[in-house]
Structures are given as structure tokens and as C-alpha cells.
Design a protein around this motif. Structure first.
Motif, PDB file in Angstrom:
ATOM      1  N   VAL A 217       0.837  -1.195   0.000  1.00 60.39           N
ATOM      2  CA  VAL A 217       0.000   0.000   0.000  1.00 60.39           C
ATOM      3  C   VAL A 217       0.871   1.244   0.000  1.00 60.39           C
ATOM      4  CG1 VAL A 217      -1.813   1.241   1.225  1.00 60.39           C
ATOM      5  CG2 VAL A 217      -1.875  -1.233   1.136  1.00 60.39           C
ATOM      6  N   GLU A 218       2.017   1.159   0.632  1.00 58.19           N
ATOM      7  CA  GLU A 218       2.929   2.303   0.647  1.00 58.19           C
ATOM      8  C   GLU A 218       3.369   2.659  -0.781  1.00 58.19           C
ATOM      9  OE1 GLU A 218       3.411  -0.419   2.640  1.00 58.19           O
ATOM     10  OE2 GLU A 218       2.729   0.473   4.513  1.00 58.19           O
ATOM     11  N   ASP A 219       3.619   1.632  -1.601  1.00 61.89           N
ATOM     12  CA  ASP A 219       3.981   1.878  -3.000  1.00 61.89           C
ATOM     13  C   ASP A 219       2.829   2.527  -3.756  1.00 61.89           C
ATOM     14  OD1 ASP A 219       6.488   0.772  -2.604  1.00 61.89           O
ATOM     15  OD2 ASP A 219       5.939  -1.191  -3.425  1.00 61.89           O
ATOM     16  N   LEU A 220       1.621   2.064  -3.491  1.00 61.37           N
ATOM     17  CA  LEU A 220       0.437   2.636  -4.137  1.00 61.37           C
ATOM     18  C   LEU A 220       0.258   4.097  -3.735  1.00 61.37           C
ATOM     19  CD1 LEU A 220      -2.191   2.520  -5.770  1.00 61.37           C
ATOM     20  CD2 LEU A 220      -3.279   1.450  -3.778  1.00 61.37           C
ATOM     21  N   VAL A 221       0.414   4.384  -2.458  1.00 62.74           N
ATOM     22  CA  VAL A 221       0.290   5.767  -1.973  1.00 62.74           C
ATOM     23  C   VAL A 221       1.364   6.640  -2.607  1.00 62.74           C
ATOM     24  CG1 VAL A 221       0.541   7.241   0.080  1.00 62.74           C
ATOM     25  CG2 VAL A 221      -0.907   5.193   0.168  1.00 62.74           C
ATOM     26  N   ARG A 222       2.597   6.150  -2.661  1.00 56.45           N
ATOM     27  CA  ARG A 222       3.692   6.912  -3.286  1.00 56.45           C
ATOM     28  C   ARG A 222       3.390   7.174  -4.765  1.00 56.45           C
ATOM     29  NH1 ARG A 222       7.348   3.432  -2.903  1.00 56.45           N
ATOM     30  NH2 ARG A 222       7.728   3.752  -0.691  1.00 56.45           N
ATOM     31  N   PHE A 223       2.924   6.143  -5.459  1.00 54.70           N
ATOM     32  CA  PHE A 223       2.562   6.275  -6.875  1.00 54.70           C
ATOM     33  C   PHE A 223       1.508   7.361  -7.054  1.00 54.70           C
ATOM     34  CE2 PHE A 223      -0.374   5.118 -10.311  1.00 54.70           C
ATOM     35  CZ  PHE A 223       0.490   5.060 -11.399  1.00 54.70           C
ATOM     36  N   LEU A 224       0.447   7.317  -6.240  1.00 58.57           N
ATOM     37  CA  LEU A 224      -0.614   8.316  -6.349  1.00 58.57           C
ATOM     38  C   LEU A 224      -0.094   9.721  -6.067  1.00 58.57           C
ATOM     39  CD1 LEU A 224      -3.640   6.450  -4.777  1.00 58.57           C
ATOM     40  CD2 LEU A 224      -3.525   7.410  -7.092  1.00 58.57           C
ATOM     41  N   LYS A 225       0.702   9.869  -5.036  1.00 53.47           N
ATOM     42  CA  LYS A 225       1.250  11.191  -4.704  1.00 53.47           C
ATOM     43  C   LYS A 225       2.096  11.740  -5.847  1.00 53.47           C
ATOM     44  CE  LYS A 225       1.465  11.225   0.305  1.00 53.47           C
ATOM     45  NZ  LYS A 225       2.388  11.262   1.450  1.00 53.47           N
ATOM     46  N   GLU A 226       2.896  10.887  -6.454  1.00 52.50           N
ATOM     47  CA  GLU A 226       3.726  11.332  -7.580  1.00 52.50           C
ATOM     48  C   GLU A 226       2.864  11.757  -8.771  1.00 52.50           C
ATOM     49  OE1 GLU A 226       6.346   8.016  -8.190  1.00 52.50           O
ATOM     50  OE2 GLU A 226       7.577   8.520  -6.438  1.00 52.50           O
ATOM     51  N   ARG A 227       1.838  10.992  -9.067  1.00 54.37           N
ATOM     52  CA  ARG A 227       0.954  11.349 -10.182  1.00 54.37           C
ATOM     53  C   ARG A 227       0.214  12.649  -9.884  1.00 54.37           C
ATOM     54  NH1 ARG A 227       3.617   7.752 -10.778  1.00 54.37           N
ATOM     55  NH2 ARG A 227       4.806   9.489 -11.546  1.00 54.37           N
TER      56      ARG A 227
ATOM     57  N   LEU B  28      -8.348   3.939  -3.014  1.00 63.23           N
ATOM     58  CA  LEU B  28      -7.023   4.293  -3.547  1.00 63.23           C
ATOM     59  C   LEU B  28      -6.748   3.552  -4.852  1.00 63.23           C
ATOM     60  CD1 LEU B  28      -4.675   4.348  -0.414  1.00 63.23           C
ATOM     61  CD2 LEU B  28      -5.785   6.279  -1.551  1.00 63.23           C
ATOM     62  N   ARG B  29      -7.112   2.280  -4.896  1.00 64.49           N
ATOM     63  CA  ARG B  29      -6.904   1.506  -6.126  1.00 64.49           C
ATOM     64  C   ARG B  29      -7.753   2.066  -7.270  1.00 64.49           C
ATOM     65  NH1 ARG B  29      -6.990  -2.415  -2.273  1.00 64.49           N
ATOM     66  NH2 ARG B  29      -9.036  -3.248  -2.852  1.00 64.49           N
ATOM     67  N   THR B  30      -8.949   2.521  -6.945  1.00 63.18           N
ATOM     68  CA  THR B  30      -9.812   3.130  -7.965  1.00 63.18           C
ATOM     69  C   THR B  30      -9.193   4.428  -8.481  1.00 63.18           C
ATOM     70  OG1 THR B  30     -11.777   2.116  -7.008  1.00 63.18           O
ATOM     71  CG2 THR B  30     -12.122   4.044  -8.411  1.00 63.18           C
ATOM     72  N   LEU B  31      -8.644   5.242  -7.580  1.00 60.46           N
ATOM     73  CA  LEU B  31      -7.975   6.479  -8.006  1.00 60.46           C
ATOM     74  C   LEU B  31      -6.765   6.165  -8.883  1.00 60.46           C
ATOM     75  CD1 LEU B  31      -7.992   8.658  -4.757  1.00 60.46           C
ATOM     76  CD2 LEU B  31      -9.509   8.840  -6.738  1.00 60.46           C
ATOM     77  N   ALA B  32      -6.014   5.143  -8.518  1.00 65.74           N
ATOM     78  CA  ALA B  32      -4.819   4.786  -9.288  1.00 65.74           C
ATOM     79  C   ALA B  32      -5.165   4.279 -10.677  1.00 65.74           C
ATOM     80  CB  ALA B  32      -4.001   3.738  -8.525  1.00 65.74           C
ATOM     81  N   ALA B  33      -6.345   3.695 -10.835  1.00 65.00           N
ATOM     82  CA  ALA B  33      -6.736   3.114 -12.126  1.00 65.00           C
ATOM     83  C   ALA B  33      -6.741   4.142 -13.251  1.00 65.00           C
ATOM     84  CB  ALA B  33      -8.104   2.446 -12.015  1.00 65.00           C
ATOM     85  N   GLN B  34      -6.953   5.413 -12.924  1.00 64.33           N
ATOM     86  CA  GLN B  34      -6.936   6.433 -13.978  1.00 64.33           C
ATOM     87  C   GLN B  34      -5.545   6.604 -14.591  1.00 64.33           C
ATOM     88  OE1 GLN B  34      -7.667  10.516 -12.635  1.00 64.33           O
ATOM     89  NE2 GLN B  34      -6.983   9.898 -10.594  1.00 64.33           N
ATOM     90  N   TYR B  35      -4.540   6.072 -13.904  1.00 68.92           N
ATOM     91  CA  TYR B  35      -3.158   6.144 -14.392  1.00 68.92           C
ATOM     92  C   TYR B  35      -2.673   4.776 -14.878  1.00 68.92           C
ATOM     93  CZ  TYR B  35      -3.329  10.481 -11.686  1.00 68.92           C
ATOM     94  OH  TYR B  35      -3.673  11.709 -11.176  1.00 68.92           O
TER      95      TYR B  35
END
Length: 129
Positions: free
Chosen positions: A3-13, A110-117
Motif C-alpha cells: 500500500v505504501e507503494d500505491l500511496v507513493r505512486f498516487l502522490k507522484e501522479r 485508492l486503487r480506484t484512483l490509481a486506475a486512472q493512471y
């Protein structure tokens, strides 16, 4: 899945989305005659840093022009703020440990938000909602 990787990915995007929108002055756009997209004249007149702005793009039809105008930098900044708030809320509850019931709802969000990327090279398929 970390989840930390997912959070980092979202923050970067989100940081990148914000930077791009700010580079466009964060100005609101509207559709003009002939499929042109422009900074709204009233808004440009009210903000000295926007006075030099005007023409943004010309689209081949009205639907394209409306889409471009609706996805203005101003809207992008609002979207970034909303999505960042969700990520920060997740982090707040994550500090309480795995027992926080809110994490059960926020993790899938969070996974739903990441899906746009999902076309980004750093996106991981295991993050799919």
C-alpha cells in the motif's frame, strides 16, 4: 501489494498533474466561436497574471472544444485537491494501524484512483480495482 507503494505512486501522479495545471496558469477555460477554447475574458481581466492569456486551442468540433474547456487547469487543480485529500485521509487512518475500519473502505478507493493512471509505466496491475 504494498500500500505504501500505491500511496507513493498516487502522490507522484497528483504532484505531476498539479505541476502541469499550474504551468497552464490554473486559468479556467471556455468555448468560443468556431471551436476555439479560450481563457474566459472576464476571468482574464480579473487576474493580472492571466491578462496575457487568451487562445488555448482550436478543436475540430464543438464536442471536442467543450471537452477541452471542461478539463481546464482549474478543474485539474480541484481534482488533484480532492484526490490528495483522500490519500491523506488514508494515511491518517493507516497511522492508527490495521484495526482502523476506515482502511477497509479507503484501500479500494485508492486503487480506484490509481486506475486512472493505468497506462503509466509505474502502474502495477495488482492495483486494479
Amino acid at each position: 501489494m504494498s500500500v505504501e507503494d500505491l500511496v507513493r505512486f498516487l502522490k507522484e501522479r497528483l504532484d505531476r498533474d498539479e505541476a502541469v495545471a499550474r504551468a497552464c496558469a490554473g486559468a479556467p477555460w471556455s468555448v468560443g466561436a468556431g471551436g476555439t477554447v479560450r481563457v474566459r475574458p472576464a476571468d482574464a481581466a480579473a487576474r493580472p497574471e492571466w491578462e496575457r492569456l487568451g487562445f488555448v486551442a482550436r478543436a475540430e468540433n464543438a464536442s471536442y472544444a467543450e471537452h477541452i474547456a471542461r478539463m481546464s487547469p482549474q478543474r485539474a487543480l480541484s481534482t488533484v485537491a480532492a484526490h490528495r485529500s483522500i490519500v491523506e485521509t488514508y494515511e491518517k487512518y493507516a497511522l492508527r494501524g490495521r484495526a482502523a475500519p476506515e482502511l477497509g473502505l479507503l484501500g479500494p478507493l485508492l486503487r480506484t484512483l490509481a486506475a486512472q493512471y493505468s497506462t503509466h509505466p509505474a502502474y502495477r496491475q495488482e492495483w486494479s480495482p
